[in-house]
Design a protein around this motif. Structure first.
Motif, PDB file in Angstrom:
ATOM      1  N   ASP A   3       0.879  -1.558  -0.224  1.00  0.00           N
ATOM      2  CA  ASP A   3       0.370   0.329   0.040  1.00  0.00           C
ATOM      3  C   ASP A   3       1.037   1.503   0.293  1.00  0.00           C
ATOM      4  N   ARG A   4       1.867   1.489  -0.713  1.00  0.00           N
ATOM      5  CA  ARG A   4       2.479   2.555  -0.848  1.00  0.00           C
ATOM      6  C   ARG A   4       1.690   3.281  -2.070  1.00  0.00           C
ATOM      7  N   ILE A   5       1.324   4.379  -1.617  1.00  0.00           N
ATOM      8  CA  ILE A   5       0.322   5.750  -1.671  1.00  0.00           C
ATOM      9  C   ILE A   5       1.436   6.893  -1.245  1.00  0.00           C
ATOM     10  N   PRO A   6       1.606   7.200  -2.559  1.00  0.00           N
ATOM     11  CA  PRO A   6       2.314   8.704  -2.444  1.00  0.00           C
ATOM     12  C   PRO A   6       2.069   9.429  -1.856  1.00  0.00           C
ATOM     13  N   PRO A   7       2.406  10.438  -2.020  1.00  0.00           N
ATOM     14  CA  PRO A   7       1.368  12.090  -1.448  1.00  0.00           C
ATOM     15  C   PRO A   7       1.364  12.560  -2.891  1.00  0.00           C
ATOM     16  N   LEU A   8       0.483  13.706  -2.497  1.00  0.00           N
ATOM     17  CA  LEU A   8       0.059  14.247  -3.757  1.00  0.00           C
ATOM     18  C   LEU A   8       1.354  14.964  -4.695  1.00  0.00           C
ATOM     19  N   ALA A   9       2.468  16.213  -4.004  1.00  0.00           N
ATOM     20  CA  ALA A   9       3.379  16.169  -3.626  1.00  0.00           C
ATOM     21  C   ALA A   9       4.808  15.378  -3.458  1.00  0.00           C
ATOM     22  N   PHE A  10       5.059  15.762  -5.133  1.00  0.00           N
ATOM     23  CA  PHE A  10       6.571  15.169  -4.845  1.00  0.00           C
ATOM     24  C   PHE A  10       6.370  13.553  -4.879  1.00  0.00           C
ATOM     25  N   PRO A  11       5.768  12.787  -5.326  1.00  0.00           N
ATOM     26  CA  PRO A  11       5.611  11.668  -5.783  1.00  0.00           C
ATOM     27  C   PRO A  11       6.189  10.740  -5.470  1.00  0.00           C
ATOM     28  N   ASP A  12       7.444  11.677  -6.956  1.00  0.00           N
ATOM     29  CA  ASP A  12       8.930  10.338  -7.493  1.00  0.00           C
ATOM     30  C   ASP A  12      10.191  10.394  -5.867  1.00  0.00           C
ATOM     31  N   LEU A  13       9.624  11.513  -5.521  1.00  0.00           N
ATOM     32  CA  LEU A  13      11.350  12.021  -4.343  1.00  0.00           C
ATOM     33  C   LEU A  13      10.967  10.931  -3.586  1.00  0.00           C
ATOM     34  N   TRP A  14       8.667  11.453  -2.599  1.00  0.00           N
ATOM     35  CA  TRP A  14       8.786  10.099  -1.595  1.00  0.00           C
ATOM     36  C   TRP A  14       8.810   9.117  -1.774  1.00  0.00           C
ATOM     37  N   GLN A  15       8.664   8.594  -3.219  1.00  0.00           N
ATOM     38  CA  GLN A  15       8.872   6.879  -3.624  1.00  0.00           C
ATOM     39  C   GLN A  15      10.183   6.590  -3.293  1.00  0.00           C
ATOM     40  N   ALA A  16      11.355   7.754  -3.503  1.00  0.00           N
ATOM     41  CA  ALA A  16      12.729   7.539  -3.499  1.00  0.00           C
ATOM     42  C   ALA A  16      13.300   7.194  -2.463  1.00  0.00           C
ATOM     43  N   VAL A  17      12.951   8.046  -1.016  1.00  0.00           N
ATOM     44  CA  VAL A  17      13.177   7.561  -0.231  1.00  0.00           C
ATOM     45  C   VAL A  17      12.471   6.826   0.758  1.00  0.00           C
ATOM     46  N   MET A  18      11.641   6.404   0.376  1.00  0.00           N
ATOM     47  CA  MET A  18      10.517   5.455   0.649  1.00  0.00           C
ATOM     48  C   MET A  18      11.401   4.124   0.743  1.00  0.00           C
ATOM     49  N   THR A  19      12.101   3.092  -0.586  1.00  0.00           N
ATOM     50  CA  THR A  19      12.116   2.781  -1.127  1.00  0.00           C
ATOM     51  C   THR A  19      13.994   2.500  -0.867  1.00  0.00           C
ATOM     52  N   ALA A  20      14.808   3.436  -0.439  1.00  0.00           N
ATOM     53  CA  ALA A  20      15.996   3.485   0.320  1.00  0.00           C
ATOM     54  C   ALA A  20      15.845   3.639   2.124  1.00  0.00           C
ATOM     55  N   ALA A  21      14.331   3.582   2.033  1.00  0.00           N
ATOM     56  CA  ALA A  21      14.893   3.535   3.463  1.00  0.00           C
ATOM     57  C   ALA A  21      14.443   2.094   4.048  1.00  0.00           C
ATOM     58  N   ALA A  22      13.621   1.632   3.127  1.00  0.00           N
ATOM     59  CA  ALA A  22      12.948  -0.497   2.913  1.00  0.00           C
ATOM     60  C   ALA A  22      11.629  -0.074   3.499  1.00  0.00           C
ATOM     61  N   GLY A  23      10.751   1.239   3.787  1.00  0.00           N
ATOM     62  CA  GLY A  23       9.871   1.229   4.301  1.00  0.00           C
ATOM     63  C   GLY A  23       9.676   1.752   5.320  1.00  0.00           C
ATOM     64  N   ARG A  24      10.864   1.908   6.041  1.00  0.00           N
ATOM     65  CA  ARG A  24      10.665   1.323   7.814  1.00  0.00           C
ATOM     66  C   ARG A  24      11.125   2.664   8.461  1.00  0.00           C
ATOM     67  N   CYS A  25      10.730   3.342   9.269  1.00  0.00           N
ATOM     68  CA  CYS A  25      11.063   4.683  10.017  1.00  0.00           C
ATOM     69  C   CYS A  25      12.141   4.525  10.107  1.00  0.00           C
ATOM     70  N   GLN A  26      13.038   6.011  10.484  1.00  0.00           N
ATOM     71  CA  GLN A  26      14.812   5.527   9.853  1.00  0.00           C
ATOM     72  C   GLN A  26      15.473   6.405  11.342  1.00  0.00           C
ATOM     73  N   CYS A  27      14.386   6.459  12.175  1.00  0.00           N
ATOM     74  CA  CYS A  27      14.552   7.567  13.353  1.00  0.00           C
ATOM     75  C   CYS A  27      15.323   6.623  14.441  1.00  0.00           C
ATOM     76  N   ARG A  28      16.068   6.795  14.998  1.00  0.00           N
ATOM     77  CA  ARG A  28      17.319   6.221  15.602  1.00  0.00           C
ATOM     78  C   ARG A  28      18.195   6.573  17.070  1.00  0.00           C
ATOM     79  N   GLY A  29      16.506   7.571  16.942  1.00  0.00           N
ATOM     80  CA  GLY A  29      16.444   7.968  18.699  1.00  0.00           C
ATOM     81  C   GLY A  29      16.629   9.451  19.012  1.00  0.00           C
ATOM     82  N   THR A  30      16.366  10.147  17.755  1.00  0.00           N
ATOM     83  CA  THR A  30      16.405  11.254  18.074  1.00  0.00           C
ATOM     84  C   THR A  30      15.168  12.097  18.645  1.00  0.00           C
TER      85      THR A  30
END
Length: 117
Positions: A3-30
């Motif tokens: 269910d990767r539904i991108p946002p209306l603005a910048f969907p290609d950029l969002w998809q690239a970020v999600m792919t790089a993150a493997a669809g998981r939040c990248q927070c490491r404690g901040t």
């Protein structure tokens, strides 16, 4: 990741970020949590279930990776290249942004108080 539904603005950029993150939040404690039970990284995935606060579906967002950059105005954050963006779940994003604001206030010297008279 389903269910990767991108946002209306910048969907290609969002998809690239999600792919790089493997669809998981990248927070490491901040956000103030150490995420130690999950290998040091937030366990939330895009379209996964949020098991707190009534549940619901988690929708990851693409936002600046550096905590200080989370305070950038929206138009400047939107201009960042994908290498400077990370996937964030809403909880980690909000908490990391609040921590960055607190750190910014602590680093700013207090000004002279305005005189009343």
């Amino acid at each position: 990741m389903t269910d990767r539904i991108p946002p209306l603005a910048f969907p290609d950029l969002w998809q690239a970020v999600m792919t790089a993150a493997a669809g998981r939040c990248q927070c490491r404690g901040t956000c103030g949590k150490n995420h130690t039970k999950d290998g040091g990284r937030c366990p939330r995935t895009h379209a996964g279930l949020n098991h707190r606060h009534g549940g619901g579906t988690v929708h990851l967002i693409a936002a600046p990776a550096e905590p200080a950059a989370l305070l950038l105005p929206d138009h400047q954050a939107a201009a960042l290249p994908k290498q400077r963006l990370a996937a964030w779940c809403p909880d980690c994003h909000h908490r990391s942004q609040a921590a960055a604001r607190k750190a910014q206030r602590a680093a700013t010297p207090a000004g002279e108080p305005d005189g009343l008279f």
